[in-house]
Structures are given as structure tokens and as C-alpha cells.
Design a protein around this motif. Sequence first.
Motif, PDB file in Angstrom:
ATOM      1  N   SER B  86       0.826  -1.208   0.000  1.00 62.15           N
ATOM      2  CA  SER B  86       0.000   0.000   0.000  1.00 62.15           C
ATOM      3  C   SER B  86       0.867   1.269   0.000  1.00 62.15           C
ATOM      4  N   ILE B  87       2.025   1.204   0.664  1.00 61.67           N
ATOM      5  CA  ILE B  87       2.924   2.371   0.648  1.00 61.67           C
ATOM      6  C   ILE B  87       3.451   2.610  -0.767  1.00 61.67           C
ATOM      7  N   LEU B  88       3.810   1.525  -1.463  1.00 65.07           N
ATOM      8  CA  LEU B  88       4.279   1.662  -2.843  1.00 65.07           C
ATOM      9  C   LEU B  88       3.163   2.236  -3.725  1.00 65.07           C
ATOM     10  N   GLU B  89       1.958   1.746  -3.492  1.00 65.06           N
ATOM     11  CA  GLU B  89       0.820   2.240  -4.284  1.00 65.06           C
ATOM     12  C   GLU B  89       0.597   3.725  -4.030  1.00 65.06           C
ATOM     13  N   MET B  90       0.802   4.152  -2.770  1.00 62.01           N
ATOM     14  CA  MET B  90       0.674   5.583  -2.451  1.00 62.01           C
ATOM     15  C   MET B  90       1.646   6.415  -3.281  1.00 62.01           C
ATOM     16  N   MET B  91       2.864   5.894  -3.429  1.00 61.61           N
ATOM     17  CA  MET B  91       3.872   6.640  -4.193  1.00 61.61           C
ATOM     18  C   MET B  91       3.458   6.789  -5.654  1.00 61.61           C
ATOM     19  N   PHE B  92       2.868   5.726  -6.204  1.00 66.15           N
ATOM     20  CA  PHE B  92       2.411   5.813  -7.590  1.00 66.15           C
ATOM     21  C   PHE B  92       1.240   6.788  -7.721  1.00 66.15           C
ATOM     22  N   ALA B  93       0.344   6.763  -6.746  1.00 69.59           N
ATOM     23  CA  ALA B  93      -0.836   7.626  -6.820  1.00 69.59           C
ATOM     24  C   ALA B  93      -0.473   9.087  -6.572  1.00 69.59           C
ATOM     25  N   GLU B  94       0.566   9.297  -5.741  1.00 68.67           N
ATOM     26  CA  GLU B  94       0.919  10.658  -5.317  1.00 68.67           C
ATOM     27  C   GLU B  94       1.613  11.451  -6.419  1.00 68.67           C
ATOM     28  N   GLY B  95       2.410  10.767  -7.251  1.00 67.37           N
ATOM     29  CA  GLY B  95       3.164  11.472  -8.284  1.00 67.37           C
ATOM     30  C   GLY B  95       2.600  11.204  -9.665  1.00 67.37           C
ATOM     31  N   ASN B  96       3.367  11.563 -10.684  1.00 66.23           N
ATOM     32  CA  ASN B  96       2.990  11.219 -12.056  1.00 66.23           C
ATOM     33  C   ASN B  96       4.103  10.347 -12.624  1.00 66.23           C
ATOM     34  N   HIS B  97       3.909   9.039 -12.543  1.00 71.16           N
ATOM     35  CA  HIS B  97       4.967   8.117 -12.963  1.00 71.16           C
ATOM     36  C   HIS B  97       4.705   7.629 -14.382  1.00 71.16           C
ATOM     37  N   ARG B 131       3.011  19.193 -11.216  1.00 71.55           N
ATOM     38  CA  ARG B 131       4.402  19.362 -10.782  1.00 71.55           C
ATOM     39  C   ARG B 131       5.306  19.756 -11.945  1.00 71.55           C
ATOM     40  N   ASP B 132       6.438  20.341 -11.593  1.00 68.43           N
ATOM     41  CA  ASP B 132       7.329  20.887 -12.614  1.00 68.43           C
ATOM     42  C   ASP B 132       8.457  19.946 -13.007  1.00 68.43           C
ATOM     43  N   ILE B 133       9.043  20.236 -14.146  1.00 66.74           N
ATOM     44  CA  ILE B 133      10.330  19.649 -14.515  1.00 66.74           C
ATOM     45  C   ILE B 133      11.326  20.801 -14.515  1.00 66.74           C
ATOM     46  N   GLU B 134      12.390  20.644 -13.743  1.00 73.10           N
ATOM     47  CA  GLU B 134      13.391  21.707 -13.636  1.00 73.10           C
ATOM     48  C   GLU B 134      14.539  21.368 -14.564  1.00 73.10           C
ATOM     49  N   ALA B 135      14.693  22.112 -15.629  1.00 66.64           N
ATOM     50  CA  ALA B 135      15.764  21.809 -16.585  1.00 66.64           C
ATOM     51  C   ALA B 135      16.737  22.963 -16.682  1.00 66.64           C
ATOM     52  N   THR B 136      16.817  23.775 -15.647  1.00 67.06           N
ATOM     53  CA  THR B 136      17.644  24.983 -15.707  1.00 67.06           C
ATOM     54  C   THR B 136      19.063  24.738 -15.210  1.00 67.06           C
ATOM     55  N   HIS B 137      19.272  23.608 -14.536  1.00 65.41           N
ATOM     56  CA  HIS B 137      20.619  23.373 -14.002  1.00 65.41           C
ATOM     57  C   HIS B 137      21.500  22.762 -15.091  1.00 65.41           C
ATOM     58  N   ASP B 143      12.947  16.014 -12.341  1.00 68.62           N
ATOM     59  CA  ASP B 143      11.533  15.846 -12.657  1.00 68.62           C
ATOM     60  C   ASP B 143      10.768  15.580 -11.362  1.00 68.62           C
ATOM     61  N   HIS B 144      10.075  16.603 -10.889  1.00 71.11           N
ATOM     62  CA  HIS B 144       9.352  16.480  -9.624  1.00 71.11           C
ATOM     63  C   HIS B 144       8.190  15.494  -9.718  1.00 71.11           C
ATOM     64  N   ASN B 145       7.742  15.231 -10.943  1.00 63.94           N
ATOM     65  CA  ASN B 145       6.634  14.286 -11.124  1.00 63.94           C
ATOM     66  C   ASN B 145       6.971  12.891 -10.621  1.00 63.94           C
ATOM     67  N   ARG B 146       8.252  12.540 -10.770  1.00 63.92           N
ATOM     68  CA  ARG B 146       8.655  11.176 -10.458  1.00 63.92           C
ATOM     69  C   ARG B 146       9.329  11.069  -9.094  1.00 63.92           C
ATOM     70  N   CYS B 198      22.208   8.221  -7.048  1.00 60.54           N
ATOM     71  CA  CYS B 198      21.604   7.969  -5.738  1.00 60.54           C
ATOM     72  C   CYS B 198      20.082   7.967  -5.811  1.00 60.54           C
ATOM     73  N   CYS B 199      19.526   8.505  -6.883  1.00 56.21           N
ATOM     74  CA  CYS B 199      18.063   8.582  -6.972  1.00 56.21           C
ATOM     75  C   CYS B 199      17.493   7.204  -7.302  1.00 56.21           C
ATOM     76  N   PRO B 200      16.579   6.700  -6.478  1.00 59.07           N
ATOM     77  CA  PRO B 200      16.051   5.351  -6.719  1.00 59.07           C
ATOM     78  C   PRO B 200      15.087   5.314  -7.901  1.00 59.07           C
ATOM     79  N   VAL B 201      14.579   6.493  -8.283  1.00 55.24           N
ATOM     80  CA  VAL B 201      13.601   6.571  -9.369  1.00 55.24           C
ATOM     81  C   VAL B 201      14.152   7.491 -10.464  1.00 55.24           C
ATOM     82  N   GLY B 202      13.308   7.897 -11.359  1.00 50.93           N
ATOM     83  CA  GLY B 202      13.784   8.745 -12.455  1.00 50.93           C
ATOM     84  C   GLY B 202      13.579  10.223 -12.206  1.00 50.93           C
ATOM     85  N   ALA B 203      13.743  10.649 -10.959  1.00 51.10           N
ATOM     86  CA  ALA B 203      13.498  12.053 -10.643  1.00 51.10           C
ATOM     87  C   ALA B 203      14.725  12.919 -10.857  1.00 51.10           C
TER      88      ALA B 203
END
Lengths: 610, 228
Positions: B86-97, B131-137, B143-146, B198-203
Motif C-alpha cells: 500500500s505504501i508503494l501504491e501511495m507513491m504511484f498515486a501521489e506522483g505522475n509516474h 508538478r514541474d520539470i526543472e531543466a535549468t541546471h 523531474d518532480h513528477n517522479r 543515488c536517486c532510486p527513481v527517475g526524478a
Amino acid sequence: MKEIVLSKILWKYETNHANLLDILIDVQEKEGYVSEKAITEIANHLHLSEADVSQTLTFYHFLSEKPRGKYVIYLNNSSVSIMMGAAKVKAAFEQEVGCKFGEVSKDGKIGLFKTACIGMNDQEPAALINGKVFTRLTPFRVREIVKGLKNNQPLASLYVESFGDGKNQHPLVQAMVCNNIMRKGPVLADDYEVGNALRKCIENGEKWIIEEMKGANLRGRGGAGFPTGFKWEACRNIDSNEKYIFCNADEGEPGTFKDRVILTEKPDLLLEGMAIAARAVGATKGIIYLRFEYKYLQKYLEEIIKSQKKAGFLGKNILGIKGFDFEVRIQFGAGAYVCGEESALIESAEGKRGEPRERPPFPVEKGFLDKPTIVNNVETLCSAVKIIWKGAKWYKRLGTPDSTGTKVLSISGDCKYPGIYEIEWGFNVHRILEMAGADEDEVLAVQVGGPSGSCISRKDFNRTLDYIDLATGGSFIIIGKQRDLLKDVILNFTEFFEEESCGSCTPCRVGTLMLKNKLQQIIQGNGTSKDLDDLKNWAQPLKSCRCGLGQTAANPILTSLKNFPGLYQINLKKEEKNNAGFSLQEALREDRDMKMKFNKEKTGYQHAAK
Amino acid sequence: MKKRIQFKIDGKVCETTEGTLLLKAAEENGVYIPRLCHVEGLTPRGACRVCTVKLGRQFNTACTMPVTKGMEINNHSEELEDLRKSILEMMFAEGNHICPSCEKSGNCELQALARMYGITVPRYPFLFPDRDIEATHPKLLKDHNRCILCKRCIRLIKDEEGKRLFAFSKRGSRLSIKIDTHIAAKMSDELAVQAVNCCPVGALLPRKGAFQCPIGKRVYDKSHIDSL
């Protein structure tokens, strides 16, 4: 912001990270916000990254990155405030100021913001205006006050009410806040002379203090109920030359206001309690972590600390005992309920985000600045003084065998005599309702222990207040039959947890939001019986959260589902076939919104292309 | 030297050095406890709660709990597995994966865990947050969505002066990661690679050099996360 003002503030503080919160509060108070430029300067001063400064800043809701106006009005939007008419007061503010809540008027003069319970539940609706408390607001008063602010009248002159009772009239307080002490007991009694208990401690030694505390079986009065004597003993047994005594005065549980009254009326008692704890565990420094809402007590409390020092009850060589040193200072919070949790409180005092720590290690081993630290509630420390003075035997005779002594209750809501009542543990709800002048026939529910406690119905009114049955940190809210329990209480509390979650644990960050959305759906009449099951099931992951906030965040929903199933049932959709949770209108609304957004973006692109 | 002690996980007798954190101690004994926010070498935080186990009636996170003698840990039960799922499902529901098109697909720990738990669709409604994607750096794309707010980058990435590059912003469901623009502008290639890894996902993605490892040859493409 003017550079001179900022450098003056920074000059006051050493380049120590732990000063970050104090600096931010100072800048916010002087400038009305913390600008990007100020963030850069503060970051340079403390050798932090700007992102690091900003993460503390954005955690606390009384701090802001954008200007909040010359006059900032924080109106309490918690449950009892709404019961007492906050909606009309809110509307009057919006009309008079000319902007919505969450906004600042066009001329930048007045900002309107909502805030959670400010500890005035017995005199709602209440608001803070630039830190000054205004209670019992009416649309009439709102119009007067806003007019005054627009005409730049000094804030103090906008008080037409007389000052409250007791020390609220003290020259350094002068607030319209009322204590409303309706029933005194051993803690609030006036029969005591400061210093007596401390002298007894010095005569009998530190071990004796801990034995007395353990003998009295005093348990933490903030809500968690940990045995105080054992906490002190554990801290005493740790070898360290630097230990801290924290007084937790971050009374944030909606409906609780007893610490505010104790701080106003018995600050010397509290300071003596801290000194006793310091003697017992060998601490030299004390910090009162005071919630931002009570900043109006700052000058008064600082004065009391000074005078206690002068009288030899604090400071160096207390009561003439060489080497018995104990200094106390006040640390302000900046608006975060979670900081009432002891490890979050310590994090906050270190100038960080108030995120609870993982335990072990417990604060008694590794607390403030990694030093052994005791965190005790205001009432706990005051009770300790009386235990030492009159003895554990005397104290144990009060209350019940498992829950000894007394509890100071904050009673509010639908009753004739809201206020502060000190009772022995073991009173049942019937007796408390009668005591507060509530007509039981008119009572729908009682919220015991605030949102994190239980919402009980009439069938449970014979239950008793103690650590085994109905535990409470002091909040006791009476909800009359005329109230919309689900909307004005349960949803309000669920929104409160969602707002106040630190966001660190996934189940709390997401779960509180999911529960809120689901409850809203049911209240709007779009729920089915499956949604009730979802509420129950979705509450389960919250139990795995790190701190009490997350673990209890579903309590309003769970206890009301159990005790008021009928209120949920009547809200459910009639025909359940083929329309599980689906509302055509709602679905169309989303579609409309999306279309509108799309159209807007499309025109945006076209514009950019040109 | 510290004492060797015995403890049990689901009845299995295990051995470790006193004070070892449970997650590691379990691994030493060949027991896998799922986790997301923790990686070896970081200060444990217990943020994601995926590694929750039960000690008696208490829930505890394995990444933060030191093992003591005779401890009896419950790591596998219907209750715990459903909690983790259920915690994993929360992560999928909370963001845009966007698994099918995500650069991290196959290397993503969230995706790998979801596959292990057989998640097809979350029990929670998708929140579709804006949520935004920050591509300025210059070197990083955020990608805050992920983002699952595990705090790994906050804990790990610091510049040579010890200042943090990443930090949280706001709180509760409005929580997000903030990147320090000044430090990001000057960051070394090495630090950027470290941040991405270090990022476990594609953020957190590199501005250059994505999709270097072909699909099919990625870490979790052919084996479950608990078998590695």
C-alpha cells in the motif's frame, strides 16, 4: 529588505546553525517576510546553502517567503472557532479588507491567513493580529478593527475590551485573553511559596528526588503518558557534562489551552519544576519551547525568569549551593503542530525543520545538540513541584491507582462554562459535562484528547478519563446536537492533520490526503458503502508512521465511524448499483476544468509563438 | 570488539554483531527486507516506511533499528506485505509516474518493488498533481513528477564546503525537493553523477548521457529486486 536591519539582526547571532529559526522569526517580524536576498545573507552568515535555509523557512507556517502585509491577521479556523461563528467573522474580514484569506490586500497593508487552533478555544472566534490576540470576534468588531488598521491606528488602541483576568492584566501582558479558571486543584492552587520544593530537593539529594517522582507515579501530561520518574532516572544515569531540560510549551493539540493559563498564572512554579528536574539529572541549561501563538507572553515570561534569577532560584549557585547552576531561556516555534512531538521539538530548537527523529536513540541519551535531554510538558513540571513539596504519598492518594494525581482539562465547545478545570484522574464524562454546565440531552459527541484522541458518543459517557480508558492531554471539546459533526469536526480535524504533517513518512504524507479527499467525497453525498470500507482500510498504513501525528491522524475518522456510523450512512448515495463513487456532474466538472486549462495553455502557446 | 549476538527473523535464527541495523543484519543472514529510502553508506532516515517490520506489536523500520540480543522480528506476514504494497501504491498515486517512457525504467527501484509485489493499479485514486520539470541546471534534470521524496539526495549530496545541494521545501502533501541554484551551477561532473545514481527513481536525470544502457540489459530487467 533594508540591509542595515538585516545585518543588525545577524550581528545579534553567532554563526551557529541552531540560531536559524530565531533569525528567521526576527526577520519575519521586522520585515513581514523573508526575502530571497535575506535568505542569501542568512545562508552566508551561517555557512549553509540557500536551499537549506529555505527548507527551514518553508516548514513553519508563520514564516513566509512573500510579503504578508504590514498587518497580518491569522484567524483560527479550527473546529470550535467554526462552531462559535468563524464563518461570518471570516466573511466580514474578507469584505472589509477586500481580499480573500490566503491573500494580501492590494495596497500590501493587510494580509488574511488561516491558522490552526491558537489556544483560545474558550473564547472563540479568535485571531492573532501582528502577534496580538483578539478574542470573541464578531463581524461588528471585525469592521471596527479593520477600519482602525486602515487608518494606521496603533494596535493597542484597537483594544476596546478590558484586559482579561489575573496576570493577563500584568503591564507586560495586557491581553484581552481570559484564564477562565473554573476549578483549581493541587497544581493550580495558590497555597504555595516558591522555593520550598527546591530547598527540600537540596536537603534530600538527587536520588531522593527520583525516588519521590517514581513513587508518585507521575506520567507525562502532554498526552503520551511516559512515567516522568523513569525518564529523569534514565537521563541521570547517563554520564555527560552537558544536559538539557526542555519544557514543552508547544501546546498545539486543537482544543488545549491549559498550558497557556499555567504559563500566565504560575510561571514561577514551572521554572521551579525545571530547576528540580535539572537538579535531579544534573542539567545546567533549560529551554522553554514556546509556541509562536503565545508570543504575547514573551516579555512577561522573560521578566519572570530574570526575577527568579535575582531571587536565587535560577542562574549561578542556586539557593547558595556552589555549583548548582541552571540557566533558562525561551525558544520560540514558528507554527508547526508536529513540533509538540519531543524529538521534532528538539530538531526545531536546533533551527531545523521540525521532523521527528527516529528512535532509538531517545532524547534522554541523545537529544538537543546530541546531549542528554529531558522534555517535559508544562503541567508535568508543575506537578513535580507539588509532588516534591507534599510528598509522593500525598500525591498517590489523588486520582486512580494507575493514573495518579490530577489533570488540568481545557473544556470548550457547547457548554455554559468553558475554561480550565483541574480534576483528579478517574472522573467520568457524565460528571465532566455536568461540571462544565453542558446539558447532556443536547450533547451529540465529545472529542476527548483533541483530534488525536477519540470522538465518543453518549453510550461512552460513563467511561473515565485516565491513562487506561480515555487518555487525554487535556483537550475536551463538547459538540452539541445542532452541529454538523462530520463536516465541522471530523473533516476539520482530518484537514488539520493533512496540513500539519511534516511529510517525511509516506503513509502520513499521502494517507492523510487520501483520507481527506475520501471523507470530502462522502460528505458531498458521492460516497458508497465501499468508501466507508476504504476509510477503514486506508487508515491502516498510518500506524507504521514514525511519530504520533501520523499514527493518530486517522483517529477522528476511525472513532467517529465506530461511534456514529449513522452519520456516515445517511450521507451515502441511495442507488448503489453501477455508480460506485461516480458522480456524473463531478466527472463532467473535471472534464470542463481540463478543457479550460487546455484552452488556456493553447492560447498561451499561440501567444508565445507570435 | 563488539559482541556477536543471535536474533530471529520469522523464526529463523540469525547472527550479527550487536548494534547492527536490522536491514544490514538481515542481509548478512540472507534475508531480504524491501526498502526504498535507504542505501548503504547513508545516515538511515526511515522516510519511506517500506522496510517496516514488526517487533512484538510495534511497527519499526528495519533501516533504523539496531538489533539487540534475542530480538524476534516479524518480516513476513499478510499484514506487513499489504502495508508495504500500500505504501508503494501511495507513491504511484501521489506522483505522475511514466514507467514506459522513463529513462530509469529497468533501473528503477520503485518499479522493481512494484513488480515484485505485483502491483498493476494502485488502490488509491491517482492525484495527478501539477508538478514541474526543472531543466535549468547545467548538469541535472529534476523531474518532480517522479520524485518519491526519499531524501537520499538531501542526505548524500554536499559540495566541498559541506553545504547541501538538495533540501526539502514546504511540508505535508506540498512537500518537494528544492535544488540550490548557486551550488548546482558550480557542481562537478562527479557530484552530478553521484546525484543521478543515488536517486532510486527517475526524478534526477543527467542532462547528457541518458539511455546509454539499452532496455533489456538493465539491473531489474530480468531478475527481481530481492534476488540481487
